[in-house]
Every structure is written in C-alpha cells, then in structure tokens.
Design a protein around this motif. Structure first.
Motif, PDB file in Angstrom:
ATOM      1  N   LEU A 167       4.771   1.122  -2.164  1.00  0.00           N
ATOM      2  CA  LEU A 167       3.588   1.254  -1.306  1.00  0.00           C
ATOM      3  C   LEU A 167       3.934   0.897   0.141  1.00  0.00           C
ATOM      4  O   LEU A 167       4.340  -0.226   0.433  1.00  0.00           O
ATOM      5  N   THR A 211      -3.643   2.156  -0.018  1.00  0.00           N
ATOM      6  CA  THR A 211      -3.677   1.219  -1.146  1.00  0.00           C
ATOM      7  C   THR A 211      -4.681   1.675  -2.192  1.00  0.00           C
ATOM      8  O   THR A 211      -4.416   1.622  -3.402  1.00  0.00           O
ATOM      9  N   ALA A 268      -3.145   4.482  -4.234  1.00  0.00           N
ATOM     10  CA  ALA A 268      -2.139   4.000  -5.189  1.00  0.00           C
ATOM     11  C   ALA A 268      -2.808   3.335  -6.394  1.00  0.00           C
ATOM     12  O   ALA A 268      -2.420   3.578  -7.550  1.00  0.00           O
TER      13      ALA A 268
END
Length: 291
Positions: A81, A97, A100
């Motif tokens: 990430l 984020t 993900a």
C-alpha cells in the motif's frame, strides 16, 4: 454580532493561515513538477520493457518456466500500500486505503478471516490507518518515500521476489494512486507477483534470432521488470501526492480568501453599528443637557 476585537483577531488568524496554505501550495507545485518529469520519463521505458517480454514470449515456440510466473492458490497474501508520510493532501490517503481494504474484504474474505493477509505499508499515513483497522503489517518502508531512488526500490522488489520464491507469500498486489494530472489521481490495483505474461503480444517479427533462448531472455528480464514496476508505482504515488496536496492547498487558500472577505464585511458592519450607537448616545446626551 461579535465585537470588533474578536473579528479583528479572526481576520488576522485567517490571514496567517492563508499565508501558510499559499506557501505549501507553492512548495507542492515545485515538487510536483519534478515528480511529474520523473514519471513521464519512466513510463515509456516500463511499457516498452513489458512489451518486449510479451513479444519474446509470444514468438517463442517453447514452453518455458520461471518460478516468478508460478500461479498458485493463494494461501498467504501481501498487499503493498502506497500512501504518504504527511497529511494535508485531501482524500489522497483515504481513497487508496479504502480501495485496498475493500479488495481484501470482498475478494479474499476467507483469507482475511484466517489472518493470512498482511500489508507492506509505504507511507506513515497508510500504516496508521491499517494498524487502526487491526490488520497485520508485515513491514513498513516509509524511508522509500524520502529517498525515491531506484536503488532502494530495486532492493525492496528483490525482497518481495525472495519471499515469493520462498513461498512466504503466494500473491503480491500493489495499491497506489496513479498520476493523471494535478487534480486527478486514479486508484490503481496491480498484480505484482506472480508475473502475468498471459497477454502475449503477437505483433512481433519472428525473423529475429534470439540468443539465448526466448525463455532464458524472458526469465532474465523478469527481475528487471519487477524492479522497474515497483519504482514506477512509487513515482506515480509521489506525483499524485504532490498533485493532491497542491490542489488541497489551493482550495484552502481560496476558502481563506472568501472567509477574510466575509469577516471584513462583518467587521465593517459591526464598526458602522458601533459608530451609529456612539452618535446616537452623543445626540441623546446633548438633547438631555439642552433641556
């Protein structure tokens, strides 16, 4: 209505904030130009490297094998990430984020439930968000953002290849903000390992004589492709970060300007009201004395 002193204090405070956001916008713009130049230069090379590997693989009449293309049922997964070390860049960190986390929760809920998904965080902000959500962090590589050198990116790519070959992880996926322009960043998901060469390029002149074999050439290219791909993702993320911060600071500066105008208008109204009250008191006092 607030008194004159309170309004003056607020105006001074907003002006100071405006100076800070304006300066941050200029700094971000300068960094953006440098980062934009870097990503524009590396993209053709990255695309050409992938294309050459696909063309050679397509031209090969042999079936070749490399452990880096070995597709196996994921038992352990690593999510890389890319975020930023600093804030004040709008939704830059949150949106990547969120993407993900949505991916692991919807696509790999079974592995997530068994605790078989870990994160490699590049950026303090993403690391904080991931840890806050209770996910496992395999490694943190914040220093990569400060250096942004190919040597450091290649070293990290080598580490990822090593853990993949040792079967510590069966799949590695990158999540980063792809740079389009200063105002637009695209959430990008990229399968890093295993390497996918199924989309072979058929437009290749088979009259070329390949030495050594096509399989050996592609196998030799794979580590280089992975190194340059990780570095390209890093540069994309950095350019997107500076673009997002420049945009956020531009909007903050505009908002501060509008707020100063409103506060100045309120100040003038309050001042006019205070003067009117003073005149009224003076006139009333004069009339009372005249009687």
């Amino acid at each position: 209505m607030a008194n004159l002193k309170e309004i003056r204090t607020r105006i001074a405070s907003v002006k100071n904030t405006k100076q800070v956001t304006s300066a941050m916008k200029m700094v971000a713009a300068a960094k953006l130009r440098k980062a934009q130049d870097a990503i524009i230069k590396i993209r053709p090379y990255t695309d050409a490297l992938h294309k050459v590997a696909g063309q050679i693989a397509a031209a090969s009449e042999e079936d070749f094998y490399s452990p880096l293309i070995e597709s196996r049922e994921p038992d352990q997964m690593l999510i890389v990430l890319f975020t930023s070390n600093k804030g004040l860049c709008g939704a830059f960190n949150y949106q990547i984020t969120k993407a993900a986390l949505s991916y692991v929760r919807t696509k790999h809920a079974d592995l997530l439930g068994q605790g078989k998904i870990q994160f490699l965080t590049i950026g303090r902000k993403g690391d904080e968000l991931i840890r806050r959500e209770g996910f496992k962090v395999w490694k943190n590589a914040d220093d990569l953002l400060a250096q942004s050198k190919f040597k450091e990116s290649a070293s990290l790519a080598n580490d990822l290849m090593k853990v993949f070959l040792n079967k510590e992880f069966d799949k590695v996926v990158l999540f980063y903000n792809g740079f389009k322009n200063a105002a637009v960043q695209r959430v990008t998901q990229e399968n890093f390992l295993p390497v996918d060469i199924s989309h072979k390029d058929k437009e290749f002149d088979t009259n070329y004589i390949l030495e050594p074999t096509a399989g050996e050439i592609v196998t030799d290219l794979m580590p280089k492709i992975l190194q340059i791909s990780l570095h390209s993702a890093l540069l994309d993320s950095l350019a997107s970060e500076h673009g997002a911060r420049m945009t956020a600071m531009h909007k903050a500066t505009e908002n501060a300007t509008d707020l100063i105008k409103d506060l100045t208008l309120n100040y003038n109204k309050a001042r006019q009201a205070a003067i009117t009250n003073e005149i009224t008191e003076i006139v009333s006092g004069a009339n009372a004395l005249g009687k």
